[in-house]
Motif scaffolding. Structure first.
Motif, PDB file in Angstrom:
ATOM      1  N   LEU A   1      24.338  51.871  51.251  1.00  0.00           N
ATOM      2  CA  LEU A   1      23.758  52.761  50.255  1.00  0.00           C
ATOM      3  C   LEU A   1      22.541  53.492  50.790  1.00  0.00           C
ATOM      4  O   LEU A   1      21.807  54.097  50.017  1.00  0.00           O
ATOM      5  N   GLU A   2      22.288  53.426  52.102  1.00  0.00           N
ATOM      6  CA  GLU A   2      21.171  54.110  52.745  1.00  0.00           C
ATOM      7  C   GLU A   2      19.827  53.627  52.230  1.00  0.00           C
ATOM      8  O   GLU A   2      18.858  54.380  52.253  1.00  0.00           O
ATOM      9  N   ALA A   3      19.760  52.380  51.750  1.00  0.00           N
ATOM     10  CA  ALA A   3      18.467  51.804  51.366  1.00  0.00           C
ATOM     11  C   ALA A   3      18.098  50.809  52.450  1.00  0.00           C
ATOM     12  O   ALA A   3      18.152  49.598  52.256  1.00  0.00           O
TER      13      ALA A   3
ATOM     14  N   PHE B   1      15.262  50.015  54.058  1.00  0.00           N
ATOM     15  CA  PHE B   1      14.103  49.139  53.870  1.00  0.00           C
ATOM     16  C   PHE B   1      14.454  47.994  52.939  1.00  0.00           C
ATOM     17  O   PHE B   1      14.062  46.841  53.164  1.00  0.00           O
ATOM     18  N   LEU B   2      15.222  48.311  51.906  1.00  0.00           N
ATOM     19  CA  LEU B   2      15.599  47.260  50.963  1.00  0.00           C
ATOM     20  C   LEU B   2      16.514  46.242  51.620  1.00  0.00           C
ATOM     21  O   LEU B   2      16.452  45.045  51.314  1.00  0.00           O
TER      22      LEU B   2
ATOM     23  N   SER C   1      25.038  63.143  41.478  1.00  0.00           N
ATOM     24  CA  SER C   1      24.367  64.334  42.006  1.00  0.00           C
ATOM     25  C   SER C   1      24.577  64.398  43.505  1.00  0.00           C
ATOM     26  O   SER C   1      24.719  63.371  44.180  1.00  0.00           O
TER      27      SER C   1
ATOM     28  N   ALA D   1      22.414  65.646  45.569  1.00  0.00           N
ATOM     29  CA  ALA D   1      21.141  65.771  46.282  1.00  0.00           C
ATOM     30  C   ALA D   1      21.083  64.746  47.414  1.00  0.00           C
ATOM     31  O   ALA D   1      21.719  63.697  47.347  1.00  0.00           O
ATOM     32  N   ALA D   2      20.302  65.046  48.407  1.00  0.00           N
ATOM     33  CA  ALA D   2      20.181  64.133  49.541  1.00  0.00           C
ATOM     34  C   ALA D   2      19.002  63.198  49.308  1.00  0.00           C
ATOM     35  O   ALA D   2      18.074  63.506  48.562  1.00  0.00           O
ATOM     36  N   THR D   3      19.054  62.047  49.955  1.00  0.00           N
ATOM     37  CA  THR D   3      17.928  61.124  49.843  1.00  0.00           C
ATOM     38  C   THR D   3      16.733  61.708  50.588  1.00  0.00           C
ATOM     39  O   THR D   3      16.906  62.549  51.474  1.00  0.00           O
ATOM     40  N   PRO D   4      15.527  61.293  50.238  1.00  0.00           N
ATOM     41  CA  PRO D   4      14.358  61.832  50.937  1.00  0.00           C
ATOM     42  C   PRO D   4      14.451  61.570  52.432  1.00  0.00           C
ATOM     43  O   PRO D   4      14.989  60.558  52.869  1.00  0.00           O
TER      44      PRO D   4
ATOM     45  N   ALA E   1      12.439  58.071  53.760  1.00  0.00           N
ATOM     46  CA  ALA E   1      12.571  57.271  52.547  1.00  0.00           C
ATOM     47  C   ALA E   1      11.508  56.197  52.472  1.00  0.00           C
ATOM     48  O   ALA E   1      10.992  55.899  51.402  1.00  0.00           O
TER      49      ALA E   1
ATOM     50  N   LEU F   1       8.841  55.764  49.672  1.00  0.00           N
ATOM     51  CA  LEU F   1       8.817  54.517  48.898  1.00  0.00           C
ATOM     52  C   LEU F   1       7.402  53.964  48.822  1.00  0.00           C
ATOM     53  O   LEU F   1       6.938  53.557  47.749  1.00  0.00           O
TER      54      LEU F   1
ATOM     55  N   THR G   1       5.374  56.145  46.462  1.00  0.00           N
ATOM     56  CA  THR G   1       5.726  55.928  45.053  1.00  0.00           C
ATOM     57  C   THR G   1       5.185  54.602  44.560  1.00  0.00           C
ATOM     58  O   THR G   1       4.687  54.492  43.441  1.00  0.00           O
ATOM     59  N   LEU G   2       5.280  53.588  45.406  1.00  0.00           N
ATOM     60  CA  LEU G   2       4.866  52.248  44.989  1.00  0.00           C
ATOM     61  C   LEU G   2       3.376  52.200  44.717  1.00  0.00           C
ATOM     62  O   LEU G   2       2.916  51.456  43.853  1.00  0.00           O
TER      63      LEU G   2
END
Lengths: 102, 177
Positions: B49-51, B53-54, B118, B120-123, B126, B130, B133-134
């Motif tokens: 899912l292209e996350a 860091f998570l 959508s 749209a592309a991920t930042p 990221a 992140l 935002t945090l």
């Protein structure tokens, strides 16, 4: 690309497997493992929705990070409680810890 | 069937299989090890899912800390468990019914809803986004989370501490000698 529904289906199945584990196991640690499965399924849902519905804002990932944080705190305290109960009652089977049942 | 879809299917089969093993295994140690495998596959889902860091956080915290903690607890409470006959209680069939009904409802909702996907592309950065935002939009939950972790740390130490008699027993024994 992988369709969004595939991720949601896997997350739903994992959640229900964890729910069965949390409801049907006798060992307290087994119940905790079912709860961890449920939390992971929820995280997969959050990140999948972030990726496919709102990729620009990172709210889904932030929420998932907070879920992991709270799950870590809960697992630590839950296991401390289980170990304390084991020291006093010599058992971790939840059916045997029934002093407060009517 | 692209390569990513094939990887996803392999990961999904392993995740569901190990999860079933976690909740049905009679040996609690096998359950804990299968949970470790399941958490690794969930990290694989995050990578798909292209996350990224998570995914790293999942391996570090869930596998590296929570699963290891569960293994510690399993081994500390191992003494009585080898004699346990059943792994599930008397109402396991109700739990199975509830789980099957819930999964049926959730699959129905997933398959019949028109998700507004959508394009749209991920930042691009990221992890940078992140972190920003945090610490800007979600700084209050961030601080509360740190307090929660502090409470969990102190609480777990106090709850799991060995009971020791009040006083100084070691000095008293030395005095008697």
């Amino acid at each position: 690309m992988i369709p969004l529904s595939w991720f949601l289906i896997v997350a739903a199945i994992l959640f229900c497997i964890g729910l069965y584990g949390a409801l049907a196991r006798r060992n307290a640690i087994g119940i905790l493992m079912g709860i961890e499965l449920m939390l992971n399924a929820v995280n997969i849902n959050l990140v999948a929705f972030w990726r496919y519905v709102t990729p620009a804002s990172l709210t889904g990932q932030v929420f998932a990070i907070f879920v992991i944080t709270v799950a870590a705190a809960e697992a630590a305290i839950g296991l401390a409680l289980i170990i304390s109960i084991f020291r006093n009652r010599e058992t971790v089977i939840v059916e045997d810890v029934d002093m407060m049942k009517w | 069937m692209t390569v990513m879809q094939l990887v996803f299917l392999v990961l999904a089969v392993v995740a569901v299989g190990t999860a079933v093993g976690v909740v049905t295994s009679k040996n609690i140690f096998y359950s804990a090890l299968l949970l470790v495998a399941c958490l690794f596959t969930v990290a694989g889902f995050y990578v798909l899912l292209e996350a990224t860091f998570l995914a790293a956080v999942q391996v570090l915290i869930y596998v590296g800390a929570i699963a290891v903690l569960i293994l510690f607890a399993v081994m500390l409470t191992e003494r009585m468990m080898s004699k346990a006959a059943r792994a599930w209680n008397e109402q396991w069939w109700v739990a199975l019914l509830v789980a099957i009904c819930l999964v049926a409802v959730m699959l129905y909702v997933v398959l019949t809803t028109n998700w507004q996907i959508s394009d749209a592309a991920t930042p691009a950065d990221a992890i940078v986004a992140l972190g920003q935002t945090l610490l800007s939009t979600y700084v209050l939950p961030f601080e509360v989370a740190s307090v929660v972790l502090l409470m969990a740390l102190i609480g777990a130490i106090i709850i799991a501490r060995e009971e020791r008699p009040v006083g100084l027993p070691s000095e008293e024994k030395e005095g008697e000698k």
